[in-house]
Design a protein around this motif. Sequence first.
Motif, PDB file in Angstrom:
ATOM      1  N   PRO A   2     -83.638 -15.326 -55.772  1.00  0.00           N
ATOM      2  CA  PRO A   2     -84.301 -16.120 -56.794  1.00  0.00           C
ATOM      3  C   PRO A   2     -85.162 -17.219 -56.200  1.00  0.00           C
ATOM      4  N   VAL A 219     -83.457 -23.459 -59.660  1.00  0.00           N
ATOM      5  CA  VAL A 219     -82.357 -22.491 -59.542  1.00  0.00           C
ATOM      6  C   VAL A 219     -81.061 -23.261 -59.399  1.00  0.00           C
ATOM      7  N   ALA A 222     -76.677 -20.556 -57.457  1.00  0.00           N
ATOM      8  CA  ALA A 222     -76.900 -19.140 -57.167  1.00  0.00           C
ATOM      9  C   ALA A 222     -76.136 -18.729 -55.912  1.00  0.00           C
ATOM     10  N   ILE A 234     -77.041 -10.416 -56.763  1.00  0.00           N
ATOM     11  CA  ILE A 234     -76.946 -11.834 -57.093  1.00  0.00           C
ATOM     12  C   ILE A 234     -75.714 -12.005 -57.959  1.00  0.00           C
ATOM     13  N   ASP A 236     -74.278 -14.900 -59.006  1.00  0.00           N
ATOM     14  CA  ASP A 236     -74.287 -16.017 -59.954  1.00  0.00           C
ATOM     15  C   ASP A 236     -75.624 -16.743 -59.816  1.00  0.00           C
ATOM     16  N   GLY A 237     -75.996 -17.502 -60.855  1.00  0.00           N
ATOM     17  CA  GLY A 237     -77.212 -18.307 -60.766  1.00  0.00           C
ATOM     18  C   GLY A 237     -78.019 -18.296 -62.043  1.00  0.00           C
ATOM     19  N   THR A 238     -78.680 -19.398 -62.307  1.00  0.00           N
ATOM     20  CA  THR A 238     -79.554 -19.548 -63.468  1.00  0.00           C
ATOM     21  C   THR A 238     -80.882 -20.124 -63.012  1.00  0.00           C
ATOM     22  N   LEU A 325     -79.652 -14.957 -63.612  1.00  0.00           N
ATOM     23  CA  LEU A 325     -80.066 -14.204 -62.428  1.00  0.00           C
ATOM     24  C   LEU A 325     -79.053 -13.174 -61.960  1.00  0.00           C
ATOM     25  N   ARG A 326     -77.919 -13.076 -62.607  1.00  0.00           N
ATOM     26  CA  ARG A 326     -76.876 -12.166 -62.130  1.00  0.00           C
ATOM     27  C   ARG A 326     -77.327 -10.710 -62.257  1.00  0.00           C
TER      28      ARG A 326
END
Length: 489
Positions: A2, A219, A222, A234, A236-238, A325-326
């Motif tokens: 990301p 981000v 992540a 990926i 985890d993450g936003t 983003l997973r």
Amino acid sequence: MPFRLFRAAYLLCVIIAMSLFGPFKAQAQFTLGGYSNSHYAGIHGVPNNPASAAGTHYKWDVNIAGVNAAAGNTYIRMPRSILLHPPDSLRALKKNRDYFLDTMGSGKQFAWGNVDVMMPSVLYSIDELQSVAFTWRVRAMANGGNVNTDVVNFFAQDFPNPNFTKRRYDMQIANGSFHWWNEFGFTYARVLKDDGSNVLKGGVTLKLLSGVAAGYAQVDNATFMMDSRTSGEINDGTLKIGYSDRVANWEKPNMSNYKVFGNMGLGMDVGVTYEWRETMDGLTGYDDTQWNPEADDYRLRLGLSITDLGGITYKKASNVTDLDLRTSNINPDDLRVRKGESWQQYYRRIQTYFTPVASSDKFRMNTPAALNLMADYNIDGRFFVDASGRIALNAGKYDPSKTYVVSYFQVTPRYDSRYIGGYLPLSVNRNGQFDAGLGLRLGPLVIGSSTMLSNLFQKNKNRLDGFIALRIIPIKRGEGKTGCPAAQF
């Protein structure tokens, strides 16, 4: 992975902020080390501390035009030849020839850029106690970073690089933002107390802001791994992202997007200064031929100000959403910018790989609020030593929609006379980078750089800045007046 999106968003920040004004293709205030806190700064001291407008050497002072620009980072260095002869495109740059990476660096990496143009502006002293000023500035700023070096290496070294497979990477936060806005400032300053030995001044600037363009990408939390050159995950993450509708409908040339009255907002600067005088004179030396020749009769001057409080609310461009983003399987090559692909096309393609997350259709871009501290010691009326610091007030991690200053501390020995000044700023910023610069004031012309001397002795560079301004000031001919020694020159 990301981070690739973050890097594209940050690249947009730099392109917009640094290409607006051709000569500076490369700090958030209109400042030059030492000069901006000088008693001869006049209208140029107002953006740093509005209280400086009261009790200056000038009955009036007019800025014709001025530019302050800066850019820097902690990860990439470039040779002097690139600065003098920039390539036609970023793709033409070759690693270990045109740029060098700090792959062994510890801690986090950052980047920043700023262009601050002061348009025609004026300061006028109403009487011995009070002054008013009008400043018109056009400003653009970009920030990016908070990324650990191992993560930066992952994407900067021939991504996707098979040498980085089978390793887990954690990215707590990575962000980038840019902002371009217009600013009208209305300043009132006055002497609050003058008992001869102690002079206290206060000032406030109310600002009418209008936003041209803004955007951000961040981000959060992540974790990712590249299993092979063609497969990654990926866990985890936003991604939080937003940019104004003007950016989505960008026009060429860049300056055609500039509107004096667009997205409206309000801002404010507020400041105070205190002067201690060994003799009981106060500000009493006014006459018809010279305005306040005793403006620098203090032995010690202290200043405190808070600048750039405020912000502007923007409407997001349509179809811009945050992203979850997973994903269990993604080809790293899909996260690269394709040849001929615009950044908007890239973002729309990236959206198809991840899950949209609902977010507000508006965002507020804060202006780069800062706390400014200053102490100025008068050695003999011509030679001074200035110590100043700037601390970012909104450089925290958790609000992505903002730009912010790079905090620093600076000491500047200087020589100041009526028409000539020389400044030697020595500074260290929040990233531990040390710089030495040089500034000159020759009548109405002021020019300098806070990094000039240090860059002369560095083979490869990762930051630079410049300041130039032309003003109209009262010039009196004939014999000097009695008062401070500096008034005789």
